[in-house]
Design a protein around this motif. Structure first.
Motif, PDB file in Angstrom:
ATOM      1  N   VAL A  93       0.870  -1.187   0.000  1.00  0.00           N
ATOM      2  CA  VAL A  93       0.000   0.000   0.000  1.00  0.00           C
ATOM      3  C   VAL A  93       0.906   1.235   0.000  1.00  0.00           C
ATOM      4  CG1 VAL A  93      -1.974   1.134   1.097  1.00  0.00           C
ATOM      5  CG2 VAL A  93      -1.624  -1.327   1.418  1.00  0.00           C
ATOM      6  N   PRO A  94       1.351   1.680  -1.169  1.00  0.00           N
ATOM      7  CA  PRO A  94       2.342   2.767  -1.222  1.00  0.00           C
ATOM      8  C   PRO A  94       1.904   4.055  -0.531  1.00  0.00           C
ATOM      9  CG  PRO A  94       2.186   1.666  -3.344  1.00  0.00           C
ATOM     10  CD  PRO A  94       1.068   1.129  -2.508  1.00  0.00           C
ATOM     11  N   ASP A  95       0.604   4.313  -0.484  1.00  0.00           N
ATOM     12  CA  ASP A  95       0.130   5.549   0.149  1.00  0.00           C
ATOM     13  C   ASP A  95      -0.330   5.316   1.591  1.00  0.00           C
ATOM     14  OD1 ASP A  95      -2.034   4.043  -0.667  1.00  0.00           O
ATOM     15  OD2 ASP A  95      -3.244   5.750  -1.315  1.00  0.00           O
ATOM     16  N   ALA A  96       0.108   4.233   2.199  1.00  0.00           N
ATOM     17  CA  ALA A  96      -0.288   3.931   3.578  1.00  0.00           C
ATOM     18  C   ALA A  96       0.399   4.860   4.570  1.00  0.00           C
ATOM     19  CB  ALA A  96       0.056   2.484   3.919  1.00  0.00           C
ATOM     20  N   SER A  97      -0.298   5.125   5.666  1.00  0.00           N
ATOM     21  CA  SER A  97       0.283   5.754   6.842  1.00  0.00           C
ATOM     22  C   SER A  97       0.428   4.658   7.882  1.00  0.00           C
ATOM     23  CB  SER A  97      -0.638   6.872   7.355  1.00  0.00           C
ATOM     24  OG  SER A  97      -0.105   7.459   8.524  1.00  0.00           O
ATOM     25  N   VAL A  98       1.673   4.381   8.295  1.00  0.00           N
ATOM     26  CA  VAL A  98       1.959   3.216   9.126  1.00  0.00           C
ATOM     27  C   VAL A  98       2.511   3.661  10.478  1.00  0.00           C
ATOM     28  CG1 VAL A  98       3.151   0.996   9.248  1.00  0.00           C
ATOM     29  CG2 VAL A  98       2.525   1.945   7.023  1.00  0.00           C
TER      30      VAL A  98
END
Length: 466
Positions: free
Chosen positions: A228-233
């Motif tokens: 998920v390249p646009d994830a906030s982790v």
């Protein structure tokens, strides 16, 4: 005639509605799978360590389980409606590892995927942002049988599971938490035996599980980002404001040890890429193998830190968990039903501590709340949990104070959306902003939920959020 109680409630409501929140501040509620979902053996779900632990004699104070809990698995639409009625922006929930991978690895259970698909789609349709937590204490029993968090391989299995979840839901879920409260599930589960899997191995158990859990986090972060390249982790730590009970060297040393184990062990590893030297020396003979590359893996950059905060800890010298050698002191004051001191300033202090010492880009209060005795619905159809209502106003007032001083706190999640199964306390100590009649599963938003919802709705119309 207006009673004094009515006047106090009106004053509290006025105070709540006077708080001005930062622009874009997120109001949410939090739950966890085992405590909330029920359906413990439906649609291919595997056994977790909590399924097993609750069946041990004496493990749960009221001899209950999470087998049914709030039956959210079947009533999820009602629960989304509760959040929508309160005007919440976000919902923090955990995914049951054993719904997706019944054995902890291997074949994927499509019926488990389908449940979370329904939930996530329903949240988005209601305008509620999903915040997914991958691990809220419910390790697959099949992995526990192979050593659980004492086995380094569990970290790799967790990373594989994270990728499965991210691939299934990452097109819609952008906010991901790896672990919830590793201090608690590692130490209460492996040092004191209070929680699953119930091991009483002291500091060696807590420190061993904690290293492997942090390694699991570090391995999972890049797997989520790749999927998920646009994830906030991020990761969620349960942190404490720690104070020595006196100025004596012994009490100061005990407080430092406790604070090092609960706070710095986890924060230093993630944000500084190394464990605190004083704790490495203290735990020297108790630690598992720490390989050369482990520190770098654990310190994978994160986008936000979740902070769960319930109390401060006043510490004196004692004999708990040698070599930590601490004891908790209970100052005079007001306490919750789980014997946590109600000390609202702790939320302000912990936000400042984290911001000053570690500088995360964003901070969310991912849990905060208070346990009471079980409540009843009054004749007027209301649940008047005045203590809890005041608790939220007092704590959110301090959150806004921290934000005004530059702490990047972006949101707050009430613990918890509804009364539920509270681990070793069973159903004896509800935290919910919604009452649940566990015989009928009828939900009733409490006074605290009404007040919390009014703050959530008003925050969207305040000048700061236009």
């Amino acid at each position: 005639m207006t009673s004094s109680i009515d006047r106090e409630r009106a004053q509290l409501r006025a105070r709540a509605e006077s708080i001005v929140f930062p622009k874009g501040f997120v109001f949410g509620a939090a739950t966890s799978a085992y405590q909330f979902e029920g359906a413990h053996n439906e649609d291919g779900k595997g056994e977790s360590i909590w399924d097993r632990f609750c069946r041990q004699p004496g493990a749960i104070i009221d001899k209950t389980t999470g087998d049914v809990a709030c039956d959210h698995y079947h009533l999820w639409q009602e629960d989304i409606a509760l959040m929508r009625d309160m005007g919440l922006d976000a919902y923090r929930f955990s995914i049951a590892w054993t719904r997706l991978l019944p054995e902890g690895h291997g074949s994927i259970n499509q019926k488990g995927i389908a449940f979370y698909d329904r939930l996530i789609d329903g949240l988005l349709e209601a305008g509620i942002t999903p915040f997914a937590t991958l691990y809220h204490w419910d390790l697959p029993q099949a992995l526990q049988d192979r050593g659980g968090w004492y086995n380094r391989e569990t970290a790799q299995h967790f990373a594989d599971y994270a990728e499965v979840a991210a691939a299934a839901f990452g097109d819609r879920v952008k906010s991901w938490t790896t672990l919830n409260e590793p201090w608690t599930f590692c130490w209460s589960g492996h040092a004191s035996g209070e929680d699953a899997p119930g091991f009483k191995d002291g500091a060696k158990g807590g420190a061993t599980a904690a290293h492997h859990a942090l390694l699991a986090h570090g391995l999972a972060v890049p797997r989520i980002r790749e999927t998920v390249p646009d994830a906030s982790v991020g990761i969620v730590f349960d942190l404490n404001v720690v104070e020595p009970a006196s100025d004596s060297p012994a009490d100061k040393r005990a407080a430092s040890h406790f604070e090092g184990a609960q706070n710095r062990w986890f924060l230093d590893a993630v944000f500084k890429g190394e464990y605190p030297q004083d704790m490495l020396e203290l735990f020297a003979d108790l630690l598992p193998e720490i390989k050369q590359e482990d520190n770098k893996i654990i310190a994978a950059p994160i986008d936000y830190l979740g902070v769960n905060i319930y109390r401060r800890s006043v510490i004196e010298e004692g004999d708990e968990w040698a070599p930590l050698n601490f004891a908790r002191v209970q100052p005079e004051g007001i306490y919750s039903e789980v014997e946590y001191e109600i000390w609202p300033r702790c939320i302000y202090d912990i936000l400042g501590y984290v911001h000053e010492n570690y500088g995360p880009k964003e901070i969310f209060i991912t849990e905060n709340g208070v346990a009471t005795k079980p409540e009843t619905v009054s004749e007027d159809g209301r649940v008047w949990d005045d203590l809890r209502a005041k608790y939220y106003v007092d704590h959110l007032d301090y959150v806004v104070k921290a934000a005004s001083e530059g702490v990047p706190v972006k949101g707050y999640f009430a613990w918890t959306l509804t009364d539920n199964f509270e681990w070793a306390y069973g159903y004896t100590t509800p935290f919910g902003i919604t009452h649940v009649d566990f015989e009928t599963q009828k939900r009733t938003i409490k006074f605290s939920g009404e007040l919390y919802g009014s703050m959530a709705r008003l925050s969207k119309t305040q000048s700061g959020n236009d």
